[in-house]
Write a protein that holds these residues in place. Sequence first.
Motif, PDB file in Angstrom:
ATOM      1  N   TRP A 114       0.843  -1.187   0.000  1.00  9.69           N
ATOM      2  CA  TRP A 114       0.000   0.000   0.000  1.00  9.69           C
ATOM      3  C   TRP A 114       0.879   1.238   0.000  1.00  9.69           C
ATOM      4  CZ3 TRP A 114      -5.222   0.461  -0.405  1.00  9.69           C
ATOM      5  CH2 TRP A 114      -6.001  -0.670  -0.144  1.00  9.69           C
ATOM      6  N   ARG A 115       0.554   2.187  -0.849  1.00  8.33           N
ATOM      7  CA  ARG A 115       1.176   3.508  -0.803  1.00  8.33           C
ATOM      8  C   ARG A 115       0.151   4.466  -0.209  1.00  8.33           C
ATOM      9  NH1 ARG A 115       2.855   6.462  -4.623  1.00  8.33           N
ATOM     10  NH2 ARG A 115       0.896   6.320  -5.760  1.00  8.33           N
ATOM     11  N   ASP A 129       2.745  -2.853   4.097  1.00  3.69           N
ATOM     12  CA  ASP A 129       2.651  -4.158   3.454  1.00  3.69           C
ATOM     13  C   ASP A 129       1.193  -4.448   3.093  1.00  3.69           C
ATOM     14  OD1 ASP A 129       1.324  -5.083   5.732  1.00  3.69           O
ATOM     15  OD2 ASP A 129       3.029  -6.263   6.455  1.00  3.69           O
ATOM     16  N   GLY A 130       0.946  -5.600   2.501  1.00  2.81           N
ATOM     17  CA  GLY A 130      -0.392  -5.920   2.038  1.00  2.81           C
ATOM     18  C   GLY A 130      -1.437  -5.988   3.124  1.00  2.81           C
ATOM     19  N   GLU A 131      -1.001  -6.201   4.355  1.00  2.00           N
ATOM     20  CA  GLU A 131      -1.925  -6.253   5.490  1.00  2.00           C
ATOM     21  C   GLU A 131      -2.075  -4.914   6.198  1.00  2.00           C
ATOM     22  OE1 GLU A 131      -3.645  -8.984   5.865  1.00  2.00           O
ATOM     23  OE2 GLU A 131      -2.530  -9.764   4.153  1.00  2.00           O
ATOM     24  N   GLY A 132      -1.376  -3.880   5.698  1.00  3.57           N
ATOM     25  CA  GLY A 132      -1.516  -2.556   6.280  1.00  3.57           C
ATOM     26  C   GLY A 132      -0.496  -2.215   7.351  1.00  3.57           C
ATOM     27  N   ARG A 133       0.568  -3.029   7.480  1.00  3.80           N
ATOM     28  CA  ARG A 133       1.607  -2.737   8.481  1.00  3.80           C
ATOM     29  C   ARG A 133       2.652  -1.784   7.888  1.00  3.80           C
ATOM     30  NH1 ARG A 133       0.495  -8.412   9.460  1.00  3.80           N
ATOM     31  NH2 ARG A 133       1.911  -8.903   7.744  1.00  3.80           N
ATOM     32  N   LEU A 134       3.046  -0.792   8.663  1.00  3.13           N
ATOM     33  CA  LEU A 134       3.953   0.244   8.193  1.00  3.13           C
ATOM     34  C   LEU A 134       5.345  -0.326   7.908  1.00  3.13           C
ATOM     35  CD1 LEU A 134       4.283   3.325   7.683  1.00  3.13           C
ATOM     36  CD2 LEU A 134       5.110   3.487  10.052  1.00  3.13           C
ATOM     37  N   LEU A 135       5.871  -0.038   6.714  1.00  2.00           N
ATOM     38  CA  LEU A 135       7.220  -0.452   6.330  1.00  2.00           C
ATOM     39  C   LEU A 135       8.166   0.732   6.222  1.00  2.00           C
ATOM     40  CD1 LEU A 135       6.300  -2.926   3.430  1.00  2.00           C
ATOM     41  CD2 LEU A 135       6.948  -3.544   5.770  1.00  2.00           C
ATOM     42  N   GLY A 137       8.251   5.351   6.184  1.00  2.00           N
ATOM     43  CA  GLY A 137       7.552   6.620   6.260  1.00  2.00           C
ATOM     44  C   GLY A 137       6.950   6.868   7.630  1.00  2.00           C
ATOM     45  N   GLY A 138       6.197   7.958   7.733  1.00  2.00           N
ATOM     46  CA  GLY A 138       5.619   8.348   9.005  1.00  2.00           C
ATOM     47  C   GLY A 138       4.233   7.772   9.215  1.00  2.00           C
ATOM     48  N   GLN A 139       3.532   8.331  10.182  1.00  2.00           N
ATOM     49  CA  GLN A 139       2.196   7.852  10.518  1.00  2.00           C
ATOM     50  C   GLN A 139       1.232   8.104   9.362  1.00  2.00           C
ATOM     51  OE1 GLN A 139       1.283   6.138  13.314  1.00  2.00           O
ATOM     52  NE2 GLN A 139       3.497   6.071  13.642  1.00  2.00           N
ATOM     53  N   ALA A 140       0.368   7.122   9.133  1.00  2.00           N
ATOM     54  CA  ALA A 140      -0.621   7.224   8.073  1.00  2.00           C
ATOM     55  C   ALA A 140      -1.893   6.531   8.536  1.00  2.00           C
ATOM     56  CB  ALA A 140      -0.093   6.569   6.792  1.00  2.00           C
ATOM     57  N   PRO A 141      -3.037   6.902   7.994  1.00  2.00           N
ATOM     58  CA  PRO A 141      -4.283   6.260   8.416  1.00  2.00           C
ATOM     59  C   PRO A 141      -4.322   4.795   8.012  1.00  2.00           C
ATOM     60  CG  PRO A 141      -4.665   7.680   6.527  1.00  2.00           C
ATOM     61  CD  PRO A 141      -3.263   7.940   6.978  1.00  2.00           C
ATOM     62  N   GLY A 142      -5.178   4.017   8.667  1.00  2.00           N
ATOM     63  CA  GLY A 142      -5.339   2.620   8.326  1.00  2.00           C
ATOM     64  C   GLY A 142      -6.062   2.442   6.999  1.00  2.00           C
ATOM     65  N   VAL A 143      -5.904   1.272   6.393  1.00  2.00           N
ATOM     66  CA  VAL A 143      -6.524   0.983   5.105  1.00  2.00           C
ATOM     67  C   VAL A 143      -7.311  -0.313   5.202  1.00  2.00           C
ATOM     68  CG1 VAL A 143      -4.792   2.204   3.753  1.00  2.00           C
ATOM     69  CG2 VAL A 143      -4.437  -0.205   4.305  1.00  2.00           C
ATOM     70  N   GLU A 144      -8.263  -0.454   4.303  1.00  2.00           N
ATOM     71  CA  GLU A 144      -9.030  -1.687   4.199  1.00  2.00           C
ATOM     72  C   GLU A 144      -8.836  -2.253   2.802  1.00  2.00           C
ATOM     73  OE1 GLU A 144     -13.093  -1.454   5.314  1.00  2.00           O
ATOM     74  OE2 GLU A 144     -12.709  -0.162   7.053  1.00  2.00           O
ATOM     75  N   ARG A 145      -8.263  -3.453   2.732  1.00  2.00           N
ATOM     76  CA  ARG A 145      -7.894  -4.038   1.450  1.00  2.00           C
ATOM     77  C   ARG A 145      -9.087  -4.162   0.510  1.00  2.00           C
ATOM     78  NH1 ARG A 145      -3.657  -7.045  -0.549  1.00  2.00           N
ATOM     79  NH2 ARG A 145      -4.218  -8.263  -2.369  1.00  2.00           N
ATOM     80  N   ALA A 146     -10.255  -4.427   1.050  1.00  2.00           N
ATOM     81  CA  ALA A 146     -11.421  -4.659   0.208  1.00  2.00           C
ATOM     82  C   ALA A 146     -11.752  -3.458  -0.675  1.00  2.00           C
ATOM     83  CB  ALA A 146     -12.632  -5.014   1.072  1.00  2.00           C
ATOM     84  N   HIS A 147     -11.302  -2.264  -0.277  1.00  2.00           N
ATOM     85  CA  HIS A 147     -11.618  -1.065  -1.046  1.00  2.00           C
ATOM     86  C   HIS A 147     -10.705  -0.883  -2.249  1.00  2.00           C
ATOM     87  CE1 HIS A 147     -13.597   0.898   2.740  1.00  2.00           C
ATOM     88  NE2 HIS A 147     -14.364   0.003   2.154  1.00  2.00           N
TER      89      HIS A 147
END
Length: 327
Positions: A114-115, A129-135, A137-147
């Motif tokens: 995810w970018r 990563d694909g599950e939304g874990r930060l790799l 950069g700084g803090q970013a909102p959570g994501v939902e893969r289904a979208h």
Amino acid sequence: MEDWLSLAADRAGPLHAVLVTVAIVEGSVPREPGAKMLVDAARQWGTVGGGHLELRGAETARAMLANGEQRRLERFPLGPSLGQCCGGVVHLAFERVDQAHLAALLARPTEDSWRLVALDGAPSIALLDGEGRLLQGGQAPGVERAHGTHVLRDAAGRRWLADLVEAPRAHLMLFGAGHVGAAIVRALGDLPCRVTWVDERDELFPSTIPHNVVVEATDTPEALAEGAAPGTSFLVMTHSHALDQRLAETILKRPSQDWFGLIGSSTKRTQFERRLRERGVRQERLDAMVCPIGIPGIEGKLPAVIAVAVAAQLLMVWEAHVPNERI
């Protein structure tokens, strides 16, 4: 690998460019969310749908390069303002390229990412990563893969591009570095797939290969076939009928029901079916073996012609297995 990532991989010096992403779509539109185009001062790579939309997108990107603007989200009605017959609405996200960010993305060619790109306020970018874990950069909102790729707002109301960059699902293991094998590799070089290209003759591999291809020069190709992940597609076209047969036996005895194509005539198929049956290969697997290869109706024997027919056949196979997602 997509055009915009290939350019980033090949670039030795600074890349002064804007990445344009289809962020939101409404109604009938030419491309899906996540489609991209990379634009510098003189050229562009990839496509967000062509026509007047793409022209306006490129103009906007070059204006940003000229005035130093970092981020933008713009709405384009295709019918009223652009005269395109689709009639829907496309929202394009524009961002100045961050090469460190793209380098981190390039390091994950077989994994989903995810970018997260801030479209408002101070520039901010993160890689997850694909599950939304930060790799990175700084803090970013959570994501939902289904979208999938979309625009979201954080708790403060700030807009973010949440861009899902999926690794290709399709994987081809191609045995044989002869003229036809090389032509197939070239045909697949710009397609959303990964290719493992196998031959014992290291000197046959070209010095330059597409970014989605990994070369395996080995004296034990059967071991690679046996150990491949379930869902791998196989093409066998080596310099030796004996090796073709050994590979065919290994592939057809795998526990997973993988697609398998063998170059050759109907006569070769008949011979191989008899020999493989004698060696314990089940009839249902022999029935599933594709030989001759290529979509019906294309009869030319030039390597490039065979490559087009086989690439089309593989796309049909891969899209049938994942009809609702990118391959």
